[in-house]
Design a protein around this motif. Structure first.
Motif, PDB file in Angstrom:
ATOM      1  N   ASN A 182       1.449 -81.021  36.293  1.00 54.50           N
ATOM      2  CA  ASN A 182       0.590 -80.980  35.005  1.00 54.50           C
ATOM      3  C   ASN A 182       1.986 -80.788  34.034  1.00 54.50           C
ATOM      4  N   MET A 183       3.267 -81.541  34.430  1.00 53.99           N
ATOM      5  CA  MET A 183       3.680 -80.772  32.669  1.00 53.99           C
ATOM      6  C   MET A 183       4.172 -82.528  31.812  1.00 53.99           C
ATOM      7  N   GLU A 184       4.785 -82.136  31.105  1.00 57.18           N
ATOM      8  CA  GLU A 184       5.701 -83.539  30.448  1.00 57.18           C
ATOM      9  C   GLU A 184       7.093 -83.327  30.943  1.00 57.18           C
ATOM     10  N   PHE A 185       7.188 -84.708  31.161  1.00 57.21           N
ATOM     11  CA  PHE A 185       8.622 -85.129  31.660  1.00 57.21           C
ATOM     12  C   PHE A 185       9.120 -86.201  30.083  1.00 57.21           C
ATOM     13  N   VAL A 186      10.662 -86.057  29.903  1.00 57.10           N
ATOM     14  CA  VAL A 186      11.103 -86.482  28.772  1.00 57.10           C
ATOM     15  C   VAL A 186      12.483 -87.726  29.484  1.00 57.10           C
ATOM     16  N   ARG A 187      12.314 -88.442  28.926  1.00 56.86           N
ATOM     17  CA  ARG A 187      13.190 -89.785  30.252  1.00 56.86           C
ATOM     18  C   ARG A 187      13.931 -91.319  28.653  1.00 56.86           C
ATOM     19  N   ASN A 188      15.241 -90.557  27.978  1.00 56.09           N
ATOM     20  CA  ASN A 188      15.428 -91.117  26.841  1.00 56.09           C
ATOM     21  C   ASN A 188      14.284 -91.342  26.295  1.00 56.09           C
ATOM     22  N   GLY A 189      14.278 -90.468  25.909  1.00 55.24           N
ATOM     23  CA  GLY A 189      14.095 -90.346  24.540  1.00 55.24           C
ATOM     24  C   GLY A 189      11.756 -90.232  24.325  1.00 55.24           C
ATOM     25  N   SER A 190      11.406 -90.890  25.319  1.00 50.48           N
ATOM     26  CA  SER A 190      10.038 -90.722  25.673  1.00 50.48           C
ATOM     27  C   SER A 190       8.885 -90.164  27.024  1.00 50.48           C
ATOM     28  N   THR A 191       8.084 -89.625  26.479  1.00 50.79           N
ATOM     29  CA  THR A 191       7.544 -88.798  27.275  1.00 50.79           C
ATOM     30  C   THR A 191       6.949 -89.236  28.239  1.00 50.79           C
ATOM     31  N   TYR A 192       6.296 -88.868  29.850  1.00 50.42           N
ATOM     32  CA  TYR A 192       6.060 -89.004  30.496  1.00 50.42           C
ATOM     33  C   TYR A 192       4.821 -88.021  31.155  1.00 50.42           C
ATOM     34  N   ASP A 193       3.577 -88.569  31.495  1.00 47.78           N
ATOM     35  CA  ASP A 193       3.124 -87.766  32.208  1.00 47.78           C
ATOM     36  C   ASP A 193       3.997 -87.309  33.852  1.00 47.78           C
ATOM     37  N   ALA A 194       3.620 -86.506  33.952  1.00 45.83           N
ATOM     38  CA  ALA A 194       3.970 -85.877  35.968  1.00 45.83           C
ATOM     39  C   ALA A 194       3.972 -86.944  36.720  1.00 45.83           C
ATOM     40  N   ALA A 195       3.236 -87.778  36.704  1.00 41.68           N
ATOM     41  CA  ALA A 195       2.490 -88.829  37.749  1.00 41.68           C
ATOM     42  C   ALA A 195       3.816 -89.981  37.930  1.00 41.68           C
ATOM     43  N   ILE A 227      11.890 -81.345  31.056  1.00 37.72           N
ATOM     44  CA  ILE A 227      10.671 -80.569  30.750  1.00 37.72           C
ATOM     45  C   ILE A 227      10.213 -80.618  29.295  1.00 37.72           C
ATOM     46  N   ARG A 228       9.132 -80.663  28.740  1.00 37.61           N
ATOM     47  CA  ARG A 228       8.747 -80.196  27.680  1.00 37.61           C
ATOM     48  C   ARG A 228       8.043 -79.632  28.297  1.00 37.61           C
ATOM     49  N   HIS A 229       7.721 -78.497  27.489  1.00 38.55           N
ATOM     50  CA  HIS A 229       7.121 -76.716  27.485  1.00 38.55           C
ATOM     51  C   HIS A 229       5.829 -76.907  26.825  1.00 38.55           C
ATOM     52  N   PRO A 230       4.606 -76.351  26.564  1.00 40.49           N
ATOM     53  CA  PRO A 230       3.864 -75.659  25.783  1.00 40.49           C
ATOM     54  C   PRO A 230       4.334 -75.792  24.734  1.00 40.49           C
ATOM     55  N   ASP A 231       5.199 -75.129  24.215  1.00 38.52           N
ATOM     56  CA  ASP A 231       5.581 -74.973  23.002  1.00 38.52           C
ATOM     57  C   ASP A 231       6.923 -75.659  22.601  1.00 38.52           C
ATOM     58  N   GLY A 232       6.756 -76.921  23.003  1.00 37.49           N
ATOM     59  CA  GLY A 232       7.582 -77.831  22.234  1.00 37.49           C
ATOM     60  C   GLY A 232       9.259 -78.317  22.879  1.00 37.49           C
ATOM     61  N   THR A 233       9.830 -77.029  23.256  1.00 35.66           N
ATOM     62  CA  THR A 233      10.582 -77.373  23.455  1.00 35.66           C
ATOM     63  C   THR A 233      11.507 -77.647  24.676  1.00 35.66           C
ATOM     64  N   GLU A 234      12.587 -77.724  25.262  1.00 42.82           N
ATOM     65  CA  GLU A 234      12.761 -79.063  26.244  1.00 42.82           C
ATOM     66  C   GLU A 234      13.944 -78.620  27.604  1.00 42.82           C
ATOM     67  N   THR A 235      13.539 -78.275  28.391  1.00 43.78           N
ATOM     68  CA  THR A 235      14.676 -77.899  29.460  1.00 43.78           C
ATOM     69  C   THR A 235      15.553 -78.307  29.767  1.00 43.78           C
TER      70      THR A 235
END
Length: 110
Positions: free
Chosen positions: A30-43, A83-91
């Motif tokens: 249930n996290m957001e994933f960022v790949r090459n600048g685009s955001t994708y859902d977990a599925a 991974i984009r966290h709810p506060d907008g930070t990415e790790t």
């Protein structure tokens, strides 16, 4: 295309199960994933790394190699997946995947 991998043997059944666990963990995260600048859902993220795994499976031996060479970095740009966290930070996703793998391996010991 994927990063070069030094070992060229398919994963053992135990390592394959660990990799499949990681893919399921991504899908159910249930996290957001960022790949090459685009955001994708977990599925979508899980589908993508499952496709990459199918392509690279015969060139991997371990779940750690899967994380380091397949599931954490773009084959095309070399940029790390995040991974984009709810506060907008990415790790980087690699840290989360390694933590998940360690938890899985510990659960298999009991």
């Amino acid at each position: 295309l994927i990063a070069p991998i030094s070992a060229f043997a398919a994963p053992t059944p135990q390592e394959d199960a660990a990799i499949e666990h990681l893919i399921v963990a991504v899908k159910s995260s249930n996290m957001e994933f960022v790949r090459n600048g685009s955001t994708y859902d977990a599925a979508d993220a899980a589908r993508h790394i499952a496709m990459k795994y199918a392509y690279a499976k015969d060139r991997l031996s371990t779940a750690d190699q899967f994380i380091d060479h397949v599931a954490s970095t773009s084959s095309f740009t070399g940029r790390p997946y995040m991974i984009r966290h709810p506060d907008g930070t990415e790790t980087p996703v690699s840290g989360w995947l390694h933590e998940e793998l360690n938890k899985y391996r510990q659960s298999q010991k009991t």
